[in-house]
Each structure stands twice: as structure tokens, then as C-alpha cells.
Design an enzyme around this catalytic site. Structure first.
Site, PDB file in Angstrom:
ATOM      1  N   ARG A 126      59.072  50.159 -70.484  1.00  0.00           N
ATOM      2  CA  ARG A 126      58.266  49.039 -69.997  1.00  0.00           C
ATOM      3  C   ARG A 126      58.642  47.703 -70.659  1.00  0.00           C
ATOM      4  O   ARG A 126      57.778  46.877 -70.951  1.00  0.00           O
ATOM      5  CB  ARG A 126      56.772  49.297 -70.210  1.00  0.00           C
ATOM      6  CG  ARG A 126      56.193  50.435 -69.399  1.00  0.00           C
ATOM      7  CD  ARG A 126      56.286  50.180 -67.904  1.00  0.00           C
ATOM      8  NE  ARG A 126      55.493  51.134 -67.159  1.00  0.00           N
ATOM      9  CZ  ARG A 126      55.902  52.373 -66.827  1.00  0.00           C
ATOM     10  NH1 ARG A 126      57.118  52.778 -67.152  1.00  0.00           N
ATOM     11  NH2 ARG A 126      55.104  53.169 -66.156  1.00  0.00           N
TER      12      ARG A 126
ATOM     13  N   SER B 162      48.484  50.894 -64.797  1.00  0.00           N
ATOM     14  CA  SER B 162      48.212  51.216 -66.206  1.00  0.00           C
ATOM     15  C   SER B 162      47.965  49.919 -66.978  1.00  0.00           C
ATOM     16  O   SER B 162      48.814  49.030 -66.950  1.00  0.00           O
ATOM     17  CB  SER B 162      49.416  51.903 -66.840  1.00  0.00           C
ATOM     18  OG  SER B 162      49.687  53.124 -66.215  1.00  0.00           O
TER      19      SER B 162
ATOM     20  N   GLU C  94      49.965  46.607 -71.098  1.00  0.00           N
ATOM     21  CA  GLU C  94      51.225  46.588 -70.359  1.00  0.00           C
ATOM     22  C   GLU C  94      51.349  45.283 -69.562  1.00  0.00           C
ATOM     23  O   GLU C  94      52.404  44.670 -69.555  1.00  0.00           O
ATOM     24  CB  GLU C  94      51.272  47.805 -69.430  1.00  0.00           C
ATOM     25  CG  GLU C  94      52.572  47.932 -68.699  1.00  0.00           C
ATOM     26  CD  GLU C  94      52.538  49.018 -67.648  1.00  0.00           C
ATOM     27  OE1 GLU C  94      52.288  48.682 -66.479  1.00  0.00           O
ATOM     28  OE2 GLU C  94      52.775  50.176 -67.994  1.00  0.00           O
TER      29      GLU C  94
HETATM   30  N1  EPU Z   1      45.191  61.933 -68.959  1.00  0.00           N
HETATM   31  C1  EPU Z   1      43.903  62.006 -69.454  1.00  0.00           C
HETATM   32  N2  EPU Z   1      42.914  61.325 -68.793  1.00  0.00           N
HETATM   33  C2  EPU Z   1      43.156  60.600 -67.679  1.00  0.00           C
HETATM   34  C3  EPU Z   1      44.468  60.541 -67.154  1.00  0.00           C
HETATM   35  C4  EPU Z   1      45.485  61.201 -67.824  1.00  0.00           C
HETATM   36  O1  EPU Z   1      43.667  62.647 -70.463  1.00  0.00           O
HETATM   37  O2  EPU Z   1      42.210  59.991 -67.152  1.00  0.00           O
HETATM   38  C5  EPU Z   1      46.271  62.602 -69.715  1.00  0.00           C
HETATM   39  C6  EPU Z   1      46.656  63.912 -69.168  1.00  0.00           C
HETATM   40  O3  EPU Z   1      46.858  64.786 -70.256  1.00  0.00           O
HETATM   41  C7  EPU Z   1      47.979  63.649 -68.490  1.00  0.00           C
HETATM   42  C8  EPU Z   1      48.551  62.533 -69.341  1.00  0.00           C
HETATM   43  O4  EPU Z   1      47.408  61.786 -69.739  1.00  0.00           O
HETATM   44  O5  EPU Z   1      48.775  64.767 -68.510  1.00  0.00           O
HETATM   45  C9  EPU Z   1      49.527  61.650 -68.595  1.00  0.00           C
HETATM   46  O6  EPU Z   1      48.910  61.123 -67.422  1.00  0.00           O
HETATM   47  P1  EPU Z   1      49.771  60.623 -66.173  1.00  0.00           P
HETATM   48  O7  EPU Z   1      50.691  61.693 -65.726  1.00  0.00           O
HETATM   49  O8  EPU Z   1      48.867  60.020 -65.181  1.00  0.00           O
HETATM   50  O9  EPU Z   1      50.732  59.527 -66.800  1.00  0.00           O
HETATM   51  P2  EPU Z   1      50.418  58.280 -67.730  1.00  0.00           P
HETATM   52  O10 EPU Z   1      51.263  58.444 -68.966  1.00  0.00           O
HETATM   53  O11 EPU Z   1      48.980  58.049 -67.932  1.00  0.00           O
HETATM   54  C10 EPU Z   1      52.430  56.916 -66.786  1.00  0.00           C
HETATM   55  C11 EPU Z   1      52.704  55.519 -66.358  1.00  0.00           C
HETATM   56  C12 EPU Z   1      52.225  55.292 -64.925  1.00  0.00           C
HETATM   57  C13 EPU Z   1      52.937  56.282 -64.025  1.00  0.00           C
HETATM   58  C14 EPU Z   1      52.588  57.692 -64.508  1.00  0.00           C
HETATM   59  C15 EPU Z   1      53.287  58.759 -63.700  1.00  0.00           C
HETATM   60  C16 EPU Z   1      52.606  54.154 -68.368  1.00  0.00           C
HETATM   61  C17 EPU Z   1      51.820  53.153 -69.155  1.00  0.00           C
HETATM   62  N3  EPU Z   1      52.033  54.579 -67.248  1.00  0.00           N
HETATM   63  O12 EPU Z   1      51.029  57.070 -66.852  1.00  0.00           O
HETATM   64  O13 EPU Z   1      52.642  53.980 -64.550  1.00  0.00           O
HETATM   65  O14 EPU Z   1      52.536  56.137 -62.672  1.00  0.00           O
HETATM   66  O15 EPU Z   1      53.032  57.838 -65.893  1.00  0.00           O
HETATM   67  O16 EPU Z   1      54.630  58.808 -64.036  1.00  0.00           O
HETATM   68  O17 EPU Z   1      53.717  54.517 -68.779  1.00  0.00           O
HETATM   69  C18 EPU Z   1      51.944  51.717 -64.502  1.00  0.00           C
HETATM   70  O18 EPU Z   1      52.822  51.502 -65.337  1.00  0.00           O
HETATM   71  O19 EPU Z   1      51.211  50.789 -64.048  1.00  0.00           O
HETATM   72  C19 EPU Z   1      51.721  53.079 -64.046  1.00  0.00           C
HETATM   73  C20 EPU Z   1      50.741  53.399 -63.220  1.00  0.00           C
END
Ligand code: EPU
Length: 352
Positions: free
Chosen positions: A173, A247, A344
Site C-alpha cells: 500500500r 479498508s 490507509e
Molecule cells: N477479520 C476479522 N473481523 C472482520 C474482518 C476480518 O477478524 O470484521 C479477520 C479474519 O481473520 C480474516 C482477516 O481478518 O481472515 C483478513 O480479512 P480479509 O480477508 O477481509 O482481509 P483484510 O486483511 O482485512 C485486505 C485488504 C483489502 C482487500 C482484502 C482482500 C488491506 C488494508 N486491506 O483486507 O483491501 O480487499 O485484504 O484481499 O490490506 C482496501 O485496501 O481498501 C481493501 C479493501
């Protein structure tokens, strides 16, 4: 002093409202908004003394910024939306899109050309020009892996640069463009895309979604894009319905020993390898969720019920209220886990 002549293909609006130009949908104004329909006009526009201002803000889709106040200086919006195949080498092609093109429209256009490589990045809000700035990523892919050249206008030098990925300082990012936001205006991006896809289906949820769609065997890149879009629609609120910027926090990167200590306290805490093997990337969503924020509201500012990483505007929230909520969330994660989380999106009109 006489008004400088204004290049054709540009629209100047004084005291412009930016409410519809940020996906949080918060109220904000700019002293001057310049909309540019032809990138060739950019050097002349930027030479205008009114726009030589250091506080110039270049706006893409407005999906990765929070107006915590009004824009302190002029705002530039590139409205150029062209996309074309520059060179077809058979097994791969070089394609080019203008900065103002919608990212998702571009991803779908590449798929319609029989080109793969961007399918995991379907439905990310924003423009093509914003994609390299924060090196957008999702479902195991980052855009830097597919970028051939970023074309950017270097403001001080007054020159158009063609920058290969190794000059863009891409990281999670992050990029040279994000670190020095006043130095460049991204005008177009070129991508090298393969015709024979090397699909990435290992990220949690994609395989299950394809199965739920009834896709058996090897999916097509378009089917992968459809699966990603279905997951995103379910997990992430649609900014057209509920204002948000995706995010709100980056996943924090901490020393491996700190991650292990936290996991010893709670083995269910997710931790992934960082770019540097001595580090771990933690899930900001999990940390925030554990602090009890998911679905919480403070007036019209809130945390999405479907994803703890997404701040939402329930209607009429100000940017300052959303920023205040974000600061309280970060303080509670710091107090409970000893981990600093950072926004972010770019914060305009205030500091983090
Ligand atoms: N989780 C929770 N609570 C929640 C949501 C998620 O505990 O409400 C935990 C779960 O354990 C899950 C883990 O967080 O396995 C990861 O969640 P997710 O797969 O949704 O991915 P993320 O790390 O939260 C990142 C990116 C997103 C992207 C997703 C999918 C960042 C800051 N965010 O989110 O990007 O869509 O992976 O690849 O790196 C963005 O940058 O705006 C964005 C939406």
C-alpha cells in the site's frame, strides 16, 4: 494582473463542492477545482500560477481519501478515460489506460480483450491513476506485479516521466507517488498482461465462491473476477449506498517476536509473513474486531457491521467525526495489543 489564458479542454470552478467527489460522501470544498479532459493540457494547467500552489491536491475517484476539513488548496481532477492495446506480443500484451479511467471498467476491458492478470483486483473502487499510488492489492495480488510503466508528470521539472516499476518504490500500500504526493501527477499507466493465465486461487474464500457459483474445473479469469466481485459485494459496503473508503487502516507490520507473543496470548490471531522475513503482517480487522468496534456507531460515523476495517458514513457525518472515531479505534488497539495501526487513505485538511 490579467487572467492567464486557460487551455482548452479544462473546466475551472471556484469554491467547488467536493461532496460527490469523495466516496465517504462528506462535505468539503476547494477554493478551485480544475477538471482536465485532455492530458496534453496538463503542463499548461500546472504552469498557471494559481495551481503552482504546494497544497495542490490531485483527485482520482476520491475512494482513498478522507476530507477531515476543506481542501487547503486547488484540486485537480483528470477526466481522461482512454484505454488501448499498445503492443500485442501473442502470449502477452502491453495495454495503456489514462489516469481518469475507472479501475473496475479497465479490469473488465482487459478481460474482454482475452488478457489476464488483473482478475483478483476486480471491483476495487477508484481510478487507474490512483492504482499505482497506493499499490492497490486484494486476494493475493498487488498491482505492482502487472505494471509495465507509470507515466507521471514531474511538477518541478515540468517533464513527463516514464517510470518502470523499479523506480516507483512499490511496497505494501505504498509507492514513491504516495510518499511524495506533491512531486508527481500520474497521467497514465501501462500494464504487461498475459493471455495464458496463472490464476491465484489460494486466497481464503475464492475457491469456495467459485464452487458456490457452480464453476467446476479450472475457472476462466472472468469467472475469478466474478468470484472476487461477489465476495467484495458481500463483505464491503457499496460506497454508493453507504459512504466509505474501503479498508481504513493498513495491516500493521510488526517484529516476528511481537507477533509470536501476541499469538501465545490468543492462538486465533491471524499473522502472515511480511515482505521482510523477520516481520509479520497482522490483521488490523481482527485487532479492531477484538476491541469490540465492529458495527459500532458514534453519531453518523461508524464501523461497518460486515467488516471491522471499514469506517462508514451513515449519513451526514463530517470528516472530522470520522477521523475522531479512527483515532479512538487506533488508541484502543494500541492500549490492548501494543500495536500501532495507521490509516490507509490520505487525510486531507488535518493530520493523523
Ligand atoms: N477479520 C476479522 N473481523 C472482520 C474482518 C476480518 O477478524 O470484521 C479477520 C479474519 O481473520 C480474516 C482477516 O481478518 O481472515 C483478513 O480479512 P480479509 O480477508 O477481509 O482481509 P483484510 O486483511 O482485512 C485486505 C485488504 C483489502 C482487500 C482484502 C482482500 C488491506 C488494508 N486491506 O483486507 O483491501 O480487499 O485484504 O484481499 O490490506 C482496501 O485496501 O481498501 C481493501 C479493501
Amino acid at each position: 494582473m490579467p487572467e492567464p489564458s486557460r487551455p482548452p479542454g479544462c473546466r475551472y470552478t471556484e469554491d467547488a463542492r467536493l461532496d460527490a467527489r469523495n466516496t465517504f460522501g462528506v462535505a468539503a470544498r476547494a477554493p478551485l477545482l480544475v477538471e482536465i479532459a485532455d492530458a496534453a493540457a496538463l503542463p499548461a494547467v500546472l504552469a498557471d500560477p494559481a495551481l503552482r500552489d504546494d497544497a495542490l491536491l490531485v483527485l482520482g475517484g476520491g475512494s482513498n481519501l478522507l476530507f477531515a476539513g476543506d481542501a487547503p488548496g486547488p484540486v485537480l481532477a483528470l477526466e481522461t478515460r482512454g484505454m488501448r492495446v499498445l503492443a500485442d506480443h501473442g502470449d502477452f500484451a502491453i495495454v495503456r489506460a489514462d489516469a481518469g479511467a475507472s479501475w473496475d471498467a479497465f479490469v473488465r476491458w482487459t478481460l474482454s480483450q482475452g488478457l489476464a492478470g488483473l482478475e483478483n483486483l476486480a471491483l476495487i473502487p477508484g481510478t487507474v491513476g490512483a492504482a499505482p499510488i497506493q499499490n492497490i492489492g486484494a486476494y493475493g495480488t498487488e498491482v505492482r506485479e502487472r505494471i509495465h510503466v507509470v507515466e507521471a508528470f514531474e511538477r518541478d521539472a515540468g517533464e513527463l516521466r516514464r517510470m518502470a516499476p523499479d523506480r516507483c518504490a512499490f511496497a505494501y500500500r505504498d509507492s514513491a507517488f504516495k510518499r511524495e504526493p506533491d512531486r508527481y501527477v500520474v497521467t497514465a499507466v501501462e500494464f504487461a498482461l498475459p493471455r495464458t493465465p496463472a490464476l491465484r486461487l489460494d486466497y481464503a474464500g475464492i475457491g469456495e465462491e467459485l464452487a458456490a457459483m457452480g464453476v467446476a474445473g479450472t475457472p476462466t479469469p472472468t469467472q475469478v473476477a466474478d468470484a472476487v466481485s461477489r465476495i467484495r459485494r458481500r463483505k464491503l459496503p457499496d460506497p454508493a449506498v453507504l459512504g466509505n473508503a474501503g479498508s481504513f487502516f493498513k495491516n500493521p507490520v510488526v517484529p516476528a517476536a511481537q507477533a509470536e507473543a501476541l499469538q501465545a496470548d490468543d492462538p486465533s490471531m491471524p499473522a502472515f509473513r511480511g515482505d521482510d522475513p523477520a516481520t509479520r503482517k497482522l490483521s488490523a480487522a481482527w485487532l479492531i474486531d477484538r476491541c469490540g468496534w465492529k458495527g459500532q456507531r458514534d453519531g453518523a460515523a461508524g464501523v461497518a457491521a460486515s467488516h471491522a476495517l471499514v469506517l462508514v458514513n451513515h449519513g451526514g457525518a463530517t470528516g472530522a467525526q470520522l477521523l475522531g472515531l479512527a483515532r479512538r479505534i487506533a488508541a484502543s488497539v494500541q492500549a490492548r495489543f501494543g500495536v500501532a495501526i495507521e490509516p490507509e487513505p490520505r487525510i486531507v485538511g488535518d493530520r493523523w
